[in-house]
Write an enzyme that holds these catalytic residues in place. Structure first.
Site, PDB file in Angstrom:
ATOM      1  N   THR A  13       0.837  -1.211   0.000  1.00  0.00           N
ATOM      2  CA  THR A  13       0.000   0.000   0.000  1.00  0.00           C
ATOM      3  C   THR A  13       0.871   1.261   0.000  1.00  0.00           C
ATOM      4  OG1 THR A  13      -0.252   0.112   2.409  1.00  0.00           O
ATOM      5  CG2 THR A  13      -1.910  -1.163   1.189  1.00  0.00           C
ATOM      6  N   ASN A 108      13.213   4.737   4.834  1.00  0.00           N
ATOM      7  CA  ASN A 108      12.324   3.697   5.353  1.00  0.00           C
ATOM      8  C   ASN A 108      11.090   4.352   5.952  1.00  0.00           C
ATOM      9  OD1 ASN A 108      11.556   1.045   6.378  1.00  0.00           O
ATOM     10  ND2 ASN A 108      12.210   1.765   8.402  1.00  0.00           N
ATOM     11  N   HIS A 110       8.273   3.717   8.816  1.00  0.00           N
ATOM     12  CA  HIS A 110       8.049   2.877   9.997  1.00  0.00           C
ATOM     13  C   HIS A 110       6.738   3.312  10.664  1.00  0.00           C
ATOM     14  CE1 HIS A 110       9.001   0.313  13.366  1.00  0.00           C
ATOM     15  NE2 HIS A 110       8.580   1.290  14.147  1.00  0.00           N
TER      16      HIS A 110
HETATM   17  C1  GAR Z   1       3.649  -0.620   6.746  1.00  0.00           C
HETATM   18  O1  GAR Z   1       2.829  -0.307   7.841  1.00  0.00           O
HETATM   19  C2  GAR Z   1       5.079  -0.237   7.038  1.00  0.00           C
HETATM   20  O2  GAR Z   1       5.204   0.945   7.784  1.00  0.00           O
HETATM   21  C3  GAR Z   1       5.524  -1.418   7.842  1.00  0.00           C
HETATM   22  O3  GAR Z   1       4.951  -2.534   7.202  1.00  0.00           O
HETATM   23  C4  GAR Z   1       3.742  -2.137   6.560  1.00  0.00           C
HETATM   24  C5  GAR Z   1       3.823  -2.537   5.107  1.00  0.00           C
HETATM   25  O4  GAR Z   1       2.612  -2.293   4.446  1.00  0.00           O
HETATM   26  N1  GAR Z   1       6.960  -1.488   7.907  1.00  0.00           N
HETATM   27  C6  GAR Z   1       7.617  -1.894   8.975  1.00  0.00           C
HETATM   28  O5  GAR Z   1       7.084  -2.285   9.989  1.00  0.00           O
HETATM   29  C7  GAR Z   1       9.137  -1.833   8.848  1.00  0.00           C
HETATM   30  N2  GAR Z   1       9.757  -1.864  10.147  1.00  0.00           N
HETATM   31  P1  GAR Z   1       2.527  -2.173   2.849  1.00  0.00           P
HETATM   32  O6  GAR Z   1       3.232  -3.405   2.254  1.00  0.00           O
HETATM   33  O7  GAR Z   1       1.032  -2.214   2.590  1.00  0.00           O
HETATM   34  O8  GAR Z   1       3.177  -0.895   2.435  1.00  0.00           O
END
Ligand code: GAR
Length: 207
Positions: A13, A108, A110
């Protein structure tokens, strides 16, 4: 024009937020040139293919060690002439070799207000579980440059999100994405691509 390479592992997303920003002309001087996934089944790959962005899959399990996996990733980044690397839900910690090669060129996103609820073991839904368990009233998201310590690099942008009394980890995750991540990630990429970010020690100055 800066080549933006987006590294993903899952739903994508945040990648979609970048694709939408690009379509809307909100990423001047940047273009998403490649999406690299650590997971062949990541829905993020479909999002990229749907709009004609080239994709690569580089899976940790195809390599006999993390060193070899990281070597393959680094070669791909060189081949793609990456100017900016965006970790958008990328679930592998990069090794020092890549981080040094792309000093202050890796960002990144987070899902918390760093330095709370971050570091090794804090990723995805687990972050929101810990937020609710601790009972904080505000959480949010952070976009930061990547250094050799997990979630420790200079902070570019942050946005707070209020925790509601009836939140579950899932409702909170969704709101943090909608209200914070999907807004500050494209904005940070825009600032990078238009040369607006300057790092002084641990602080990012927005020029
Ligand atoms: C997101 O919430 C991102 O911030 C998190 O994983 C999710 C990925 O969602 N990342 C972490 O936790 C990294 N430490 P997405 O694949 O739908 O973008």
């Amino acid at each position: 024009m800066k080549n933006i390479v987006v590294l993903v592992s899952g739903g994508g997303t945040n990648l979609q937020a970048l694709i939408d920003a690009q379509k809307a002309g909100k990423l001047p001087n940047g273009r998403i040139s490649c999406v690299i996934s650590s997971n062949p089944k990541a829905h993020a790959l479909n999002r990229a293919k749907d709009v004609g962005i080239s994709t690569r899959v580089i899976e940790p399990k195809s390599f006999s060690s993390k060193v070899q996996y990281m070597q393959a990733l680094m070669e791909a980044l060189f081949q793609e002439y990456a100017d900016l690397i965006v970790l958008a839900g990328f679930m592998t910690i990069l090794d020092a070799q890549i981080i040094r090669a792309y000093h202050n060129q890796i960002i990144n996103v987070h899902p918390s207000l760093i330095p709370a609820f971050c570091g090794v073991g804090y990723y995805g839904i687990h972050v929101h579980e810990q937020v609710l368990e601790r009972g904080v009233k505000y959480t949010g998201a952070t976009v930061h440059f990547v250094n050799e310590i997990a979630d420790d690099g200079p902070i570019i942008l942050q946005k707070p999100v209020a925790v509601r009394p009836n939140d579950t980890p899932q409702t909170l995750q969704q709101r943090v994405m909608e209200e914070a991540e999907w807004q500050i990630l494209p904005e940070a990429v825009r600032l990078f691509c238009t040369n607006r970010l300057e790092v002084q020690d641990r602080t990012v100055i927005i020029k």
